[in-house]
Design an enzyme around this catalytic site. Structure first.
Site, PDB file in Angstrom:
ATOM      1  N   GLY A 200       0.838  -1.196   0.000  1.00 32.00           N
ATOM      2  CA  GLY A 200       0.000   0.000   0.000  1.00 32.00           C
ATOM      3  C   GLY A 200       0.866   1.235   0.000  1.00 32.00           C
ATOM      4  N   ASN A 213      -2.957  -4.154   3.553  1.00 29.28           N
ATOM      5  CA  ASN A 213      -3.845  -3.745   2.461  1.00 29.28           C
ATOM      6  C   ASN A 213      -4.230  -4.980   1.653  1.00 29.28           C
ATOM      7  OD1 ASN A 213      -3.545  -0.545   2.373  1.00 29.28           O
ATOM      8  ND2 ASN A 213      -1.567  -1.446   2.882  1.00 29.28           N
ATOM      9  N   GLU A 261      -8.222  -2.001   4.420  1.00 30.81           N
ATOM     10  CA  GLU A 261      -6.992  -1.922   5.211  1.00 30.81           C
ATOM     11  C   GLU A 261      -7.257  -2.448   6.612  1.00 30.81           C
ATOM     12  OE1 GLU A 261      -4.311   1.671   3.865  1.00 30.81           O
ATOM     13  OE2 GLU A 261      -6.308   2.410   4.392  1.00 30.81           O
ATOM     14  N   PHE A 290     -11.207  13.823   8.401  1.00 31.63           N
ATOM     15  CA  PHE A 290     -10.798  14.513   9.622  1.00 31.63           C
ATOM     16  C   PHE A 290     -10.055  15.801   9.283  1.00 31.63           C
ATOM     17  CE2 PHE A 290     -11.552  10.218  10.918  1.00 31.63           C
ATOM     18  CZ  PHE A 290     -12.117  10.342  12.183  1.00 31.63           C
TER      19      PHE A 290
END
Length: 315
Positions: A200, A213, A261, A290
């Site tokens: 990943g 991943n 993930e 976020f």
């Protein structure tokens, strides 16, 4: 359990090796949920009573995928998963019938005589809503008539739970809506994904939460984006973990394909290239963006703690 791949018309070799008295449950059985288990279990019990093999006849690829009808997105239980589950139910033989556009045009009589009677099926076990033949022209009553007195047909009523019948469509709906508890209840077990651990972007490791991943091994029904408490089977053992299924909106935009993930709790081994089974135990929260990396890290830490508590209580 033996797995036998069939094409229509049946070859002389198949008939020579496998035709004979047997009890066969017929259906797609995607999900092998509790309703399917009631149909299959009836076939297994009757076969044992009569001293003949129990069999399941299913179709691959999925008819909806071949016919491009509806919004087919994948299976609840791809064929390898279905094989394991059916073996666990005590089935002796799995017939995997190659489904193609040509096969879809068989008349009910061609299917009943050319497949079932030719194989020596003594009793066909089907669900209450069973349809077969071109454009679903045949039903259980017609199948009984086509059995010509050589093959009986047993119809299993719907399996109900919580006031409604258990169905693959209800399980898909629950998964899409983030109601994993309902999906798992209808399945009778946690929803399962299988994949290979691939490279990943390694961003998780830089923020203290390394992730495995996954590249899924089949075309699965993809649940709602979000964070899940999971148990993962890797290198011979089950490890608790937390999985993010989504597009990582804090780091990237305009990404359509979700990634899978898995952060394994208290685990630090190199598992690139290994196959992993992931059982989805509980849905923790939806995926969201976020404002800062620090807030994301705090939330991941909280998610991991939540997953650990959920998994310790659900052993």
């Amino acid at each position: 359990m033996k797995t036998i791949h069939l094409t229509y018309p049946l070859s002389a070799g198949i008939l020579r090796e496998h035709a004979g008295p047997q009890i066969v449950a017929i259906g797609q059985f995607d999900g092998v949920h509790q309703g399917h288990a009631s149909v299959i279990g009836s076939a297994v019990r009757l076969a044992r009573q009569e001293g003949v093999p129990s069999a399941v006849m299913t179709f691959h690829p999925h008819p909806k995928d071949v016919m491009k009808k509806g919004n087919y997105e994948g299976s609840l239980t791809p064929l390898p998963e279905k094989q394991e589950l059916l073996a666990g139910l005590g089935v002796d033989v799995l017939y995997v019938v190659e489904f193609s556009e040509a096969f879809s045009k068989l008349s009910p009589q061609e299917f009943a005589v050319g497949m079932l009677l030719s194989l020596g099926v003594r009793t066909a076990i089907v669900g209450f809503d069973f349809r077969f033949g071109h454009k679903g022209a045949g039903d259980a009553k017609m199948l009984r008539e086509l059995g010509q007195g050589k093959m009986s047909v047993e119809i299993i009523p719907p399996f109900e739970q919580g006031g409604g019948k258990v169905s693959s469509s209800e399980i898909r709906k629950a998964l899409h809506g983030g109601d994993l508890e309902q999906a798992n209840r209808l399945l009778g077990r946690p929803y399962r994904l299988r994949g290979v651990v691939i490279d990943g972007d390694k961003r998780g490791r830089t923020i203290g939460f390394p992730t495995a991943n996954l590249r899924l091994l089949d075309q699965y029904v993809v649940p709602a984006k979000g964070v899940y408490a999971v148990r993962s089977f890797i290198e011979g053992e089950w490890i608790p973990g937390v999985m993010n299924l989504g597009v990582k909106p804090t780091f990237q935009e305009n990404v359509a394909a979700p990634s899978f993930e898995v952060h394994l709790l208290d685990f630090d081994r190199d598992i690139y290239g290994e196959q992993m089974i992931v059982d989805l135990v509980s849905y923790i929260r939806p995926e969201r963006k976020f404002p800062s990396i620090q807030e994301l890290i705090a939330q991941i830490r909280s998610d991991a703690e939540t997953a650990g508590k959920i998994l310790s209580l659900s052993k």
